[in-house]
Design a protein around this motif. Structure first.
Motif, short mmCIF file in Angstrom:
data_model
loop_
_atom_site.label_atom_id
_atom_site.label_comp_id
_atom_site.label_asym_id
_atom_site.label_seq_id
_atom_site.Cartn_x
_atom_site.Cartn_y
_atom_site.Cartn_z
N LYS A 1 47.41 19.22 108.63
CA LYS A 1 47.74 18.57 107.40
C LYS A 1 46.43 18.88 106.34
CE LYS A 1 50.51 14.59 109.03
NZ LYS A 1 50.50 13.30 109.37
N HIS B 1 47.09 20.60 102.43
CA HIS B 1 46.27 19.85 101.28
C HIS B 1 45.74 20.85 100.56
CE1 HIS B 1 44.78 16.49 99.00
NE2 HIS B 1 43.62 16.91 99.28
N ILE C 1 54.68 17.46 105.52
CA ILE C 1 54.98 16.72 104.16
C ILE C 1 56.42 16.17 104.26
CG2 ILE C 1 55.37 17.06 101.71
CD1 ILE C 1 53.19 19.21 101.93
N ASP C 2 56.49 15.17 103.90
CA ASP C 2 58.08 14.39 104.23
C ASP C 2 58.88 15.05 102.74
OD1 ASP C 2 58.95 13.12 105.93
OD2 ASP C 2 58.04 11.17 105.44
N HIS C 3 59.97 15.59 103.05
CA HIS C 3 60.73 16.00 102.04
C HIS C 3 62.28 16.24 102.40
CE1 HIS C 3 62.58 18.40 98.61
NE2 HIS C 3 61.48 18.16 97.84
#
Length: 237
Positions: free
Chosen positions: A11, A15, A101-103
Motif C-alpha cells: 500500500k 501511494h 485500492i478499492d475500485h
C-alpha cells in the motif's frame, strides 16, 4: 528497523509510486501463505493514464517488488497471450490478488481472470498431440541410449519439460515452468505429481532411468505409444 508487512509495504508503494492509478492488487506467494526468505511482492497496477504496459523490479520499504503495470487494453491482451501459451501467470495474480485500492474495475478483471482459469487452456488438435508425442518419444529414446552421465542429466531435464506439458495440455490443464511444473501437476493430479517427482528423483539420485521410462510410456500408451516411423512435418502428400 523492522520492515512493514507485505500489505503495508504494498500500500505504501502504491501511494508513493502510483497515486492516480485506478486499481492495484497484491498477488504472489505472500498472499497464498507460501512465501520464503527470498519472496518478493508481486503487484498488478491498472493505470488508464498509461499508453503501454511495463514490468519493473525494485526495492521499496524493505521489500523486493515486481510490479506489472497495465491499462485495461494491455491487461486483456496479456490475458489472451497467457491463455494461448497455457501459462496463466497474470490471471493467477489477478484472481488471488488482494485489492490495494478499492475500485469497481477490480471485480471485472477478477471475474475475467477466474473464467479463464476455470475453463482451461485451448485444446490441442490431434496433429499437435501427434507432433508432441513424437518429440517426447525422441527425447526418451535419447535418454535410454545415452551412456554419458552429463548428457543424460540434460536430456532428463528436457523430458521433464516436454512430459509435464504433454500430460497437462493433452488433458486441457494449465502448464508451468521451474517450480510451477510440480505445482501445475499437483493441481491436475496429486498422485501423478508424486509419481513424476519420484521418477526423476530416482534418476538424479540413483542414475536409474527406468522409472522415467515407465511413467512416460504409461502416458504415451494412452495416445498410441511411442511415435517414430511415419512421422513427418511439412511433406506434400
Amino acid at each position: 528497523m523492522k520492515r512493514p508487512t507485505p500489505i503495508e509495504a504494498a500500500k505504501l508503494f502504491i501511494h508513493e509510486q502510483f497515486p492516480t492509478c485506478q486499481a492495484a492488487l497484491l498477488g504472489g506467494s505472500v498472499v497464498r501463505g507460501e512465501e520464503t526468505a527470498t519472496s518478493d511482492l508481486d503487484i498488478v497496477v491498472i493505470d488508464e493514464h498509461l499508453q503501454t504496459e511495463y514490468r519493473e523490479s525494485l526495492i521499496s520499504n524493505g521489500w523486493p517488488i515486481e510490479v506489472f503495470v497495465h491499462n485495461m487494453k494491455t491487461l486483456r491482451h496479456y490475458f489472451q497471450s497467457d491463455y494461448k501459451r497455457a501459462r496463466p501467470s497474470l490471471q493467477k495474480m489477478v484472481s488471488e490478488g488482494i485489492p490495494l485500492i478499492d475500485h469497481p474495475i477490480i471485480d471485472t478483471i477478477k471475474r475475467e481472470a477466474n473464467h479463464m482459469l476455470r475453463d482451461g487452456p485451448p485444446e490441442w488438435s490431434a496433429e499437435t498431440v501427434r507432433m508432441k508425442r513424437y518429440f517426447l518419444t525422441d527425447a526418451l529414446d535419447d535418454l535410454i541410449g545415452s551412456t554419458n552421465r552429463g548428457e543424460s542429466i540434460f536430456i532428463a531435464n528436457s523430458i521433464g519439460e516436454l512430459f509435464h506439458e504433454f500430460v497437462l495440455r493433452s488433458n486441457r490443464h494449465w502448464i508451468g515452468s521451474s517450480k510451477w511444473i510440480v505445482r501445475a501437476l499437483h493441481e491436475y493430479d496429486p498422485q501423478f505429481a508424486k509419481e513424476f517427482v519420484y521418477a526423476f528423483e530416482q534418476f538424479y539420485r540413483e542414475d536409474d532411468k527406468m522409472e522415467i521410462v515407465r511413467l512416460v510410456d504409461s502416458v504415451l500408451q494412452i495416445h498410441g505409444g511411442r511415435l517414430f516411423e511415419g512421422f513427418s512435418v511439412g511433406k506434400d502428400h
